[in-house]
Structures are given as C-alpha cells and as structure tokens.
Design an enzyme around this catalytic site. Structure first.
Site, PDB file in Angstrom:
ATOM      1  N   CYS A  42     -50.465  75.201  -8.045  1.00 23.74           N
ATOM      2  CA  CYS A  42     -51.457  75.143  -9.126  1.00 23.74           C
ATOM      3  C   CYS A  42     -51.859  76.530  -9.613  1.00 23.74           C
ATOM      4  O   CYS A  42     -52.725  76.656 -10.475  1.00 23.74           O
ATOM      5  CB  CYS A  42     -52.697  74.406  -8.632  1.00 23.74           C
ATOM      6  SG  CYS A  42     -53.549  75.290  -7.318  1.00 23.74           S
ATOM      7  N   CYS A  45     -53.700  80.164  -5.712  1.00 22.90           N
ATOM      8  CA  CYS A  45     -53.623  81.289  -4.772  1.00 22.90           C
ATOM      9  C   CYS A  45     -53.570  82.614  -5.528  1.00 22.90           C
ATOM     10  O   CYS A  45     -54.180  83.592  -5.114  1.00 22.90           O
ATOM     11  CB  CYS A  45     -52.424  81.121  -3.834  1.00 22.90           C
ATOM     12  SG  CYS A  45     -52.663  79.772  -2.677  1.00 22.90           S
ATOM     13  N   CYS A 151     -49.158  75.416   0.299  1.00 28.51           N
ATOM     14  CA  CYS A 151     -47.942  74.812  -0.281  1.00 28.51           C
ATOM     15  C   CYS A 151     -46.712  75.632   0.103  1.00 28.51           C
ATOM     16  O   CYS A 151     -45.692  75.086   0.510  1.00 28.51           O
ATOM     17  CB  CYS A 151     -48.053  74.720  -1.802  1.00 28.51           C
ATOM     18  SG  CYS A 151     -49.323  73.607  -2.368  1.00 28.51           S
ATOM     19  N   CYS A 189     -55.949  76.698   0.962  1.00 30.50           N
ATOM     20  CA  CYS A 189     -55.828  75.999  -0.326  1.00 30.50           C
ATOM     21  C   CYS A 189     -57.101  76.255  -1.118  1.00 30.50           C
ATOM     22  O   CYS A 189     -57.947  75.391  -1.206  1.00 30.50           O
ATOM     23  CB  CYS A 189     -55.596  74.512  -0.075  1.00 30.50           C
ATOM     24  SG  CYS A 189     -55.050  73.611  -1.525  1.00 30.50           S
ATOM     25  N   HIS A 229     -64.536  75.267  13.824  1.00 31.52           N
ATOM     26  CA  HIS A 229     -65.527  74.663  14.719  1.00 31.52           C
ATOM     27  C   HIS A 229     -66.060  75.686  15.741  1.00 31.52           C
ATOM     28  O   HIS A 229     -67.250  75.675  16.065  1.00 31.52           O
ATOM     29  CB  HIS A 229     -64.804  73.506  15.419  1.00 31.52           C
ATOM     30  CG  HIS A 229     -65.634  72.674  16.313  1.00 31.52           C
ATOM     31  ND1 HIS A 229     -66.611  71.814  15.857  1.00 31.52           N
ATOM     32  CD2 HIS A 229     -65.607  72.532  17.669  1.00 31.52           C
ATOM     33  CE1 HIS A 229     -67.147  71.180  16.885  1.00 31.52           C
ATOM     34  NE2 HIS A 229     -66.556  71.596  18.002  1.00 31.52           N
ATOM     35  N   CYS A 232     -68.765  77.667  13.921  1.00 31.44           N
ATOM     36  CA  CYS A 232     -69.480  76.977  12.833  1.00 31.44           C
ATOM     37  C   CYS A 232     -70.992  77.125  12.971  1.00 31.44           C
ATOM     38  O   CYS A 232     -71.541  77.103  14.076  1.00 31.44           O
ATOM     39  CB  CYS A 232     -69.109  75.502  12.841  1.00 31.44           C
ATOM     40  SG  CYS A 232     -69.962  74.578  11.548  1.00 31.44           S
ATOM     41  N   CYS A 252     -74.384  68.468  11.819  1.00 30.92           N
ATOM     42  CA  CYS A 252     -72.923  68.566  11.949  1.00 30.92           C
ATOM     43  C   CYS A 252     -72.255  67.485  11.103  1.00 30.92           C
ATOM     44  O   CYS A 252     -72.707  66.339  11.075  1.00 30.92           O
ATOM     45  CB  CYS A 252     -72.563  68.400  13.433  1.00 30.92           C
ATOM     46  SG  CYS A 252     -70.829  68.072  13.710  1.00 30.92           S
ATOM     47  N   CYS A 258     -65.418  65.974   8.937  1.00 30.03           N
ATOM     48  CA  CYS A 258     -65.117  67.407   9.073  1.00 30.03           C
ATOM     49  C   CYS A 258     -63.902  67.637   9.976  1.00 30.03           C
ATOM     50  O   CYS A 258     -63.801  67.092  11.068  1.00 30.03           O
ATOM     51  CB  CYS A 258     -66.327  68.131   9.651  1.00 30.03           C
ATOM     52  SG  CYS A 258     -66.037  69.904   9.743  1.00 30.03           S
ATOM     53  N   CYS A 267     -63.168  81.299   8.331  1.00 23.15           N
ATOM     54  CA  CYS A 267     -64.125  81.082   7.227  1.00 23.15           C
ATOM     55  C   CYS A 267     -65.595  81.251   7.641  1.00 23.15           C
ATOM     56  O   CYS A 267     -66.375  81.829   6.876  1.00 23.15           O
ATOM     57  CB  CYS A 267     -63.923  79.702   6.603  1.00 23.15           C
ATOM     58  SG  CYS A 267     -62.245  79.432   6.053  1.00 23.15           S
ATOM     59  N   CYS A 279     -67.343  76.546   2.675  1.00 19.25           N
ATOM     60  CA  CYS A 279     -67.378  75.081   2.557  1.00 19.25           C
ATOM     61  C   CYS A 279     -68.570  74.455   3.285  1.00 19.25           C
ATOM     62  O   CYS A 279     -69.402  73.784   2.682  1.00 19.25           O
ATOM     63  CB  CYS A 279     -66.073  74.479   3.071  1.00 19.25           C
ATOM     64  SG  CYS A 279     -64.623  75.170   2.273  1.00 19.25           S
ATOM     65  N   CYS A 286     -65.223  70.790   6.305  1.00 16.91           N
ATOM     66  CA  CYS A 286     -63.924  71.462   6.269  1.00 16.91           C
ATOM     67  C   CYS A 286     -62.851  70.377   6.136  1.00 16.91           C
ATOM     68  O   CYS A 286     -62.878  69.389   6.871  1.00 16.91           O
ATOM     69  CB  CYS A 286     -63.737  72.257   7.563  1.00 16.91           C
ATOM     70  SG  CYS A 286     -62.066  72.901   7.756  1.00 16.91           S
ATOM     71  N   CYS A 289     -57.758  72.948   5.264  1.00 17.41           N
ATOM     72  CA  CYS A 289     -56.773  73.376   4.260  1.00 17.41           C
ATOM     73  C   CYS A 289     -55.765  74.409   4.764  1.00 17.41           C
ATOM     74  O   CYS A 289     -54.791  74.680   4.073  1.00 17.41           O
ATOM     75  CB  CYS A 289     -57.478  73.884   3.005  1.00 17.41           C
ATOM     76  SG  CYS A 289     -58.145  75.551   3.150  1.00 17.41           S
TER      77      CYS A 289
HETATM   78  S1  SF4 Z   1     -69.655  70.726  10.832  1.00 18.72           S
HETATM   79 FE1  SF4 Z   1     -67.472  70.565  11.433  1.00 18.72          FE
HETATM   80  S2  SF4 Z   1     -66.901  72.592  12.170  1.00 18.72           S
HETATM   81 FE2  SF4 Z   1     -69.133  72.492  12.118  1.00 18.72          FE
HETATM   82  S3  SF4 Z   1     -69.754  71.860  14.173  1.00 18.72           S
HETATM   83 FE3  SF4 Z   1     -69.580  69.993  12.976  1.00 18.72          FE
HETATM   84  S4  SF4 Z   1     -67.458  69.296  13.279  1.00 18.72           S
HETATM   85 FE4  SF4 Z   1     -67.556  71.439  13.981  1.00 18.72          FE
HETATM   86  S1  SF4 Z   2     -61.445  73.666   4.099  1.00 14.32           S
HETATM   87 FE1  SF4 Z   2     -61.870  74.608   6.120  1.00 14.32          FE
HETATM   88  S2  SF4 Z   2     -60.204  76.131   6.395  1.00 14.32           S
HETATM   89 FE2  SF4 Z   2     -60.247  75.572   4.213  1.00 14.32          FE
HETATM   90  S3  SF4 Z   2     -61.581  77.115   3.257  1.00 14.32           S
HETATM   91 FE3  SF4 Z   2     -62.911  75.375   3.791  1.00 14.32          FE
HETATM   92  S4  SF4 Z   2     -63.711  75.845   5.834  1.00 14.32           S
HETATM   93 FE4  SF4 Z   2     -61.959  77.212   5.477  1.00 14.32          FE
END
Ligand code: SF4
Ligand code: SF4
Length: 305
Positions: A42, A45, A151, A189, A229, A232, A252, A258, A267, A279, A286, A289
């Site tokens: 797309c 990137c 991709c 992505c 995770h 996070c 969470c 997630c 991230c 995100c 999440c 990606c």
């Molecule tokens: S939001 Fe997602 S990454 Fe964050 S603690 Fe919960 S399961 Fe883990």
């Molecule tokens: S989807 Fe997950 S790995 Fe992808 S940018 Fe968001 S937090 Fe990072």
C-alpha cells in the site's frame, strides 16, 4: 584518517595539494547505492519511513547518514522525478555498475502466480515486466536485501487468504528462485522509521548482522527481542485482573483480542509518530503487525485467541 592527513599537509596552503585532498575526501566517504522497489503493497512503509523525524528524510537521502557514509537513493518509484524507462533504467544501471555493493530494499510482497503476472512494474518491448522478474534481476547482485514491512518480510496483508495472486515474502521468493543473498526483515504494518534507519545504520557501520543478532524470523533483536506485552503500560492492570470489556475502557485489552503477548516489537518504549503515542496507549489492542502470519493467524483481530 587519510582525509585528516591530507588536510594537515595543506599547511601552508598550496594548490598542488588540492587534487590530493580531493582524492582523500572521495576515499573518506563511503557511498552506498540504494534501489528501493515497491511491489504488492500500500506504500505505507515508504510513507512511514519518509516521516522520520530524527534524522529527517532529507538528512537520510542528501547528507551523510553517518559520518563518512552517504546513501544514494538511485531508484524509488514514488520519490523519484523520473518515470517509465528512465526510472527503471536507473535501477538496472545501479545493479550493473555496483554489483555486490548496492542495498536492495524491497517493500511489499511479490505475486508469484503464473510467473508473477498479477504484479508488474514497467514495460519492455511493449510487455509488462513482473515484480518477480525484478527480483530475479536485482536480488542476486545486492550486498544485502532489506525487506521493509510485513508484506515484504512474510507476505502480510498482500498474501492474506485466499491469496489469489500467490504473493510471498522476500525470503520465500529468493528460496523459490535459488538466490542466496542476506536478507534482514524489518516488519511492521507499517515499518517504524526508527527500525528502518537503525537497521540501515547497523549495516553500514558493521556490515551484515551475524545470526546471533537476528531472531528466528530474520529480525534484528535490538528492536524485536521482547514482546509488546513484556513492557506494556497495562501490565499492572493485567496483574490486578482489570480488563477492558469495550474500547476506550481502562484496563488490559486481552479480552478485546490484544495480541501483545506473542508480538515482538519495542512499541511500548519507542512509540510512534516520534514518541507521540502508540496503539495500546490509544486504546487500540496490538494486532500483532510485526509477526509472521499477520493478519490471517491473528484473525479475528478483536477477539481473544
Ligand atoms: S493490553 Fe495487551 S500487551 Fe498490554 S498487558 Fe494486556 S494483553 Fe499484554
Ligand atoms: S499492532 Fe502491535 S506491533 Fe504493530 S505497531 Fe501496534 S503495538 Fe506495535
């Protein structure tokens, strides 16, 4: 060093030293021709990388990305002014002139059905040239290939079921064509600009990363060793059993699907848009990606696996 000694030799200044200084300067700066080819994708990137802030894309392309290291972006169909033959000739000329010395950046998956006829780029003698053919032409002579985005790395959305074009990631295509060139995957992505710039800098400074610096999926461990995770901001909530049951609720997001527990990326500490947000901090789970198998293996995205 050669530049420094030549510069010192210029005291007192004398014109006879100018050619010597010029040669030393030329030697001191290492040049790295780049061919960046966009296949089935797309362009996200490219857009993401262009938005790099530190360094800016101008610094990356026009200045020395590292002292003594200058990139030459000789082909990028979106960024270059040339089009048609003029542009694809530049790619071929780079590959011919700099055999074994250019970095080949691939964005997007490569369609392989029926000789790759579903994805073409440019024409020759009135016939379309397939992306698969561009891989055949440009991959073998590259010093290294950077597969930018999920991709290119693993097929990603372009190869999602039912994948009528039989699109594949770079490594699978190279295997199919029996081409043996080092590939570094920079998934995402889109791909984070820091992951891209950092990987380029790593290759320029230290060469192709040894196997110990890459994970099993060809990603640099400095960016992809830990899961989302792991670091996070909602880990405390998980430990306390506080789960969000709808988007926007604090807690969470495991119940909202997630994929952080099995997604490798930094991230949470790097964040996106130059550290503005990311995100999960924006109340979006999440979706994994950066992982091989995305998106199919993670679908439905917003349901717990
Ligand atoms: S939001 Fe997602 S990454 Fe964050 S603690 Fe919960 S399961 Fe883990
Ligand atoms: S989807 Fe997950 S790995 Fe992808 S940018 Fe968001 S937090 Fe990072």
């Amino acid at each position: 060093m050669r530049w420094a000694s030549a510069a010192t030799a210029l005291t007192p200044f004398h014109e006879a030293f100018l050619p010597r200084l010029g040669a030393a300067l030329a030697d001191a700066v290492k040049e790295y021709p780049i061919i960046w080819m966009q296949h089935s994708a797309c362009s996200g990137c490219s857009v993401s990388v262009i938005n790099t802030i530190h360094p800016s894309i101008k610094n990356v392309i026009l200045d020395q990305i590292l002292p003594g290291h200058q990139l030459f972006l000789n082909y990028h169909s979106t960024l270059m002014a040339a089009a048609g033959h003029l542009s694809t000739d530049a790619a071929m000329e780079t590959a011919r002139k700099h055999k074994g010395k250019y970095v080949f950046i691939v964005e997007g998956a490569i369609p392989t059905r029926d000789g790759g006829i579903d994805g073409t780029l440019g024409e020759e003698d009135g016939k379309p040239v397939t992306m698969l053919e561009w891989m055949r032409r440009l991959a073998p002579g590259a010093m290294a290939i950077l597969a930018v985005g999920t991709c290119a790395a693993y097929g990603g959305i372009s190869a999602a079921a039912p994948n009528p074009t039989e699109s594949k990631g770079v490594r699978d295509v190279l295997r199919m064509l029996s081409i043996n060139v080092p590939v570094i995957n920079i998934p995402g992505c889109p791909c984070h600009p820091d992951w891209f710039i950092g990987t380029v800098a790593r290759v320029l400074l230290y060469g192709i990363p040894p196997a110990k610096d890459l994970d099993e999926h060809g990603r640099l461990k400095i960016y992809f060793a830990k899961t989302v995770h792991n670091r996070c901001i909602f880990r405390d909530y998980l430990d306390d059993g506080v789960f969000a049951s709808k988007f926007g609720e604090v807690g969470c997001m495991m119940e909202l699907g997630c994929k952080g527990p099995f997604t490798h990326a930094d991230c949470p500490i790097r964040q996106w848009n130059s550290g503005v947000n990311w995100c999960i901090n924006a109340s979006a789970p999440c979706i994994g990606c950066t992982e091989p198998g995305f998106p199919d293996a993670h679908s439905p995205l917003y349901q717990r696996r």
